[in-house]
Every structure is written in structure tokens, then in C-alpha cells.
Design a protein around this motif. Structure first.
Motif, PDB file in Angstrom:
ATOM      1  N   THR A   1       0.829  -1.206   0.000  1.00 55.64           N
ATOM      2  CA  THR A   1       0.000   0.000   0.000  1.00 55.64           C
ATOM      3  C   THR A   1       0.862   1.254   0.000  1.00 55.64           C
ATOM      4  N   LYS A   2       1.926   1.232   0.758  1.00 50.95           N
ATOM      5  CA  LYS A   2       2.822   2.394   0.839  1.00 50.95           C
ATOM      6  C   LYS A   2       3.400   2.728  -0.541  1.00 50.95           C
TER       7      LYS A   2
ATOM      8  N   ALA B   1      -6.033   3.669   1.380  1.00 48.99           N
ATOM      9  CA  ALA B   1      -4.917   3.347   2.272  1.00 48.99           C
ATOM     10  C   ALA B   1      -5.208   3.844   3.687  1.00 48.99           C
ATOM     11  N   GLN B   2      -5.828   5.019   3.793  1.00 51.59           N
ATOM     12  CA  GLN B   2      -6.202   5.539   5.110  1.00 51.59           C
ATOM     13  C   GLN B   2      -7.240   4.635   5.759  1.00 51.59           C
TER      14      GLN B   2
ATOM     15  N   GLN C   1      -7.577   1.418   5.229  1.00 53.69           N
ATOM     16  CA  GLN C   1      -6.877   0.202   5.643  1.00 53.69           C
ATOM     17  C   GLN C   1      -6.174   0.407   6.980  1.00 53.69           C
ATOM     18  N   ALA C   2      -5.501   1.537   7.088  1.00 55.75           N
ATOM     19  CA  ALA C   2      -4.748   1.815   8.317  1.00 55.75           C
ATOM     20  C   ALA C   2      -5.689   1.937   9.514  1.00 55.75           C
ATOM     21  N   SER C   3      -6.807   2.658   9.344  1.00 54.19           N
ATOM     22  CA  SER C   3      -7.752   2.817  10.445  1.00 54.19           C
ATOM     23  C   SER C   3      -8.407   1.486  10.785  1.00 54.19           C
TER      24      SER C   3
ATOM     25  N   PHE D   1      -7.005  -1.401  10.485  1.00 56.75           N
ATOM     26  CA  PHE D   1      -5.973  -2.153  11.194  1.00 56.75           C
ATOM     27  C   PHE D   1      -5.913  -1.741  12.665  1.00 56.75           C
ATOM     28  N   GLN D   2      -5.909  -0.439  12.915  1.00 57.40           N
ATOM     29  CA  GLN D   2      -5.863   0.063  14.284  1.00 57.40           C
ATOM     30  C   GLN D   2      -7.109  -0.351  15.063  1.00 57.40           C
TER      31      GLN D   2
ATOM     32  N   LEU E   1      -3.764  -7.489   7.245  1.00 59.56           N
ATOM     33  CA  LEU E   1      -3.558  -6.915   5.928  1.00 59.56           C
ATOM     34  C   LEU E   1      -2.891  -7.931   5.033  1.00 59.56           C
TER      35      LEU E   1
END
Length: 374
Positions: free
Chosen positions: A148-149, A198-199, A201-203, A205-206, A226
Motif C-alpha cells: 500500500t505504501k 490506504a487511510q 486500511q490503516a484505520s 488495522f488500528q 492486511l
């Protein structure tokens, strides 16, 4: 004012485009003189419905030019005797034989990946579905290019089609009310960008980490949060288009293997998740590193190669002779479907989580197609 010559030109134009005439010159010798007689060649007309697999391309073109389609155009004019549809027995297959083991091949080196034995095995009709392990390691593929990065850094504003779904187990498919299991997979469609997904996905994950800490572990094994998945379309043998599916999620691709039974108790509705699908990576300027990395694959798995008929079509067919990418979170699923033109599909899981696919032998493509139409 228009002269007589101009009027004749306009009349000719109003009669439509000029027709092509083929003229045969017949040589006639009379004493010392040679003369030629011009004779119009009448082309052989073939009704489109009479075209069979034995006609040449020129016959097909002539039949199409003279055809007047008033109703819905048929997909095939082949006679039943020339049909490519498989002839399957009418006797039902025993239940214990409905889930045959899938062959798994472990690769240890680049030589293994480019072995003609692997090519022959994967393109053999007796082996319609094959799992290949160690492919990325043996070819030293840089899967980080599909993280993703990396995708955000390469082209964060690139469009992503989003499917909003209810998270479920891979072997279950409940209706929106959670009262019974069913075949249709409900999802709504929207669009976003790679950066915004991507944001999400990150949220996601958290949020999952916080839920995991707040509750006792119900299972010993933790589900990866992920994952990347590369899904490559291929036109067998030995030509393959590539459809790529990258990052995050545990896609539970169900393809015709749900059990249909009503639950006695109502199933709690799962949480809503978003699945990023059909990301087009066809632009070589925007995705040059990613597309070059895929050139490390054996020729029969590449999106473009001399032996791939899709590389000679002369047109871009999204998902067929171009690469497609999928971004996921755990539980993302692609509903049961028939592959485009019945071509083989090459799927590469980028990780770090696992990806699960359900597939059916291509002998049953007609039955599956009819089933999906319902």
C-alpha cells in the motif's frame, strides 16, 4: 450556382458510399491482335447463419458485411456438431468426489519456475487448478512494489472501485437480515482513490488491534489483518493476461462452494467492510516499476508475451491483456463468477496474510455460467 457536373456528384453521394467491384480481364487473341474483355466477378454470398468453423476469414468478413441484424445478435453461429461446450455425463457425481485435492507445487529456484515441466503441468487440461508456492522467492520478486505504501507513493490519486460488503466467514454467505444462507453476494458500489483507501486500511488495522486487546482471544491463531494479492488473468495455453490484486486483506473469494441451508437461529450481522477492486495498472508510465517486476514471471504467466494471443489483439482489454490490482481488508470477497472468455486466471497473493480461492473445473463452465445468471 451548381453546374450539371456538380449535380451529378451530389447525386452520386446521395446514393451512398461507392461499392467495390471486382473485374476479371479475359484475354482474347484474334490473329495478331490481343483484346481483353472485362467481366464483373460476382462474389459468393454466404448467409451469416450458415457460417461454420470450416469457413475462412474472408468468408466470415463477407458474410458480416452483408448481414442485417434486426434482433439480438447471437454470440455463436457454430452448429452443435462444432460446439466447444464439454459433453458431461448426466449421472450426478458422488458427494465425496465433489472436492478433489488441489495439487500444490513447491518451487525452490528460478530454474524450477522456468522448467518446461511446470509449464506442461499448469497448461494440462487434467490439472485445471494448481497452487504454486515459493514463486516470488524463487524469482526474487520485489513484492514491496505492490504494498500500500508503494502504491500511494507511485500514484495516490489513482481511481479505486470500492465494494461495500458485510464481513463473513469464507464458507458462509448470509442474507442482509442474517436469517438464512443464500447465493447472491450483496455489495454496493462506489469510488475512491488509492490514498484514501490506504487511510481506510490503516484505520481498519488500528480498530482491529484495539478490539483484539479489549476482548479475550477466542481463537489461538490470529487472522492476518492486511494482505496483498495479485490476480493475473491468463489465456491458456500458453498465453496469459494478467490481472493483479495487491494489498491488504484476506480475500475470501467464494466461487460456488457455499452450503445452502437455513439457519435455525438468526446470524448476527457482521461489520461493514470495504473492498478495493478493479484498479487499472495498464499505464506503463505510471506503473513502470510494477509492470517491469512482473516481467520476471515465466512467459506463460506474463501479461504480455509473444506466445500470448491477447498480446496481438491490438486493443486494450482491461483485466485481460492488462494488469488489475485489488486492495483488501480481512473478509473481502469476490462473488462467484465465470472468467472472461473462459480464460485461465493467474492469481498471485502478495501477503502477508493468506488468500483463499474456490474454483471449478472448466469442463463445467456452461453449468456455472447458467448458475451465475440466476
Amino acid at each position: 450556382s451548381l453546374g450539371p457536373a456538380d449535380l451529378l456528384k451530389l447525386k452520386a453521394l446521395s446514393d451512398g458510399p461507392p461499392k467495390e467491384l471486382k473485374i476479371r480481364l479475359i484475354k482474347v487473341e484474334s490473329g495478331d491482335r490481343e483484346t481483353f474483355i472485362a467481366s464483373e466477378v460476382e462474389e459468393r454470398r454466404i448467409p451469416l447463419a450458415d457460417i461454420t468453423i470450416h469457413h475462412c476469414a474472408a468468408d466470415v468478413v463477407r458474410a458480416c458485411k452483408g448481414a442485417r441484424i434486426k434482433s439480438k445478435f447471437k454470440e455463436s453461429y457454430l452448429l452443435p456438431a462444432f460446439s466447444v461446450k464439454p459433453c458431461l455425463g448426466t449421472e450426478p457425481i458422488p458427494r465425496e468426489k465433489l472436492n478433489p485435492p488441489t495439487p500444490s507445487i513447491y518451487l525452490e529456484s528460478k530454474r524450477d519456475a522456468f522448467s518446461p515441466v511446470l509449464l506442461q503441468f499448469c497448461t494440462d487440461s487434467k490439472n485445471p487448478i494448481t497452487v504454486i508456492r515459493g514463486l516470488a522467492g524463487s524469482l526474487r520478486l520485489n513484492l514491496g512494489l505492490f504494498s500500500t505504501k508503494s502504491l500511494v507513493e507511485a500514484n495516490g490519486e489513482h481511481s479505486v472501485e470500492v465494494r461495500t460488503q458485510v464481513q463473513q466467514q469464507s464458507d458462509e454467505n448470509w442474507d442482509p437480515s442474517g436469517s438464512t444462507q443464500t447465493w447472491p453476494c450483496e455489495s454496493s458500489r462506489s469510488h475512491t482513490t488509492i490514498a484514501k483507501y490506504a487511510q481506510y486500511q490503516a484505520s481498519s488495522f488500528q480498530e482491529s488491534l484495539q478490539e483484539e486487546k479489549a476482548s479475550d482471544e477466542e481463537e489461538e491463531e490470529e487472522e492476518p489483518l492486511l494482505h496483498n494479492c495479485l490476480s493475473l488473468f491468463a489465456s491458456l495455453p500458453p498465453s496469459f493476461p494478467l490481472s493483479l490484486s495487491p494489498f491488504p486483506s484476506l480475500p475470501l473469494f467464494l466461487t460456488h462452494s457455499l452450503s445452502l441451508h437455513s439457519g435455525a437461529e438468526q446470524k448476527p450481522v457482521g461489520k461493514i467492510i470495504k473492498f478495493g477492486t478493479n484498479i487499472d495498472l495498464s499505464d506503463p508510465k505510471r506503473w513502470k516499476p510494477q509492470l517491469q517486476e512482473l516481467l520476471k514471471l515465466p512467459a506463460f504467466m506474463r501479461v504480455s508475451s509473444s506466445g500470448n494471443m491477447l498480446s496481438h489483439v491490438g486493443h486494450t482489454i482491461l483485466g485481460m491483456n492488462t494488469v488489475q490490482l485489488y486492495m483488501k481488508v480481512p473478509g473481502s470477497r469476490t462473488p462467484g463468477h465465470q472468467e472472461n472468455n473462459n480464460f485461465c486466471s493467474v492469481n498471485i497473493n502478495i501477503g502477508p496474510g493468506d488468500c483463499e480461492w474456490f474454483a471449478v473445473h472448466d469442463n463445467y463452465w456452461e453449468a456455472i455460467s447458467n448458475f451465475c445468471e440466476k
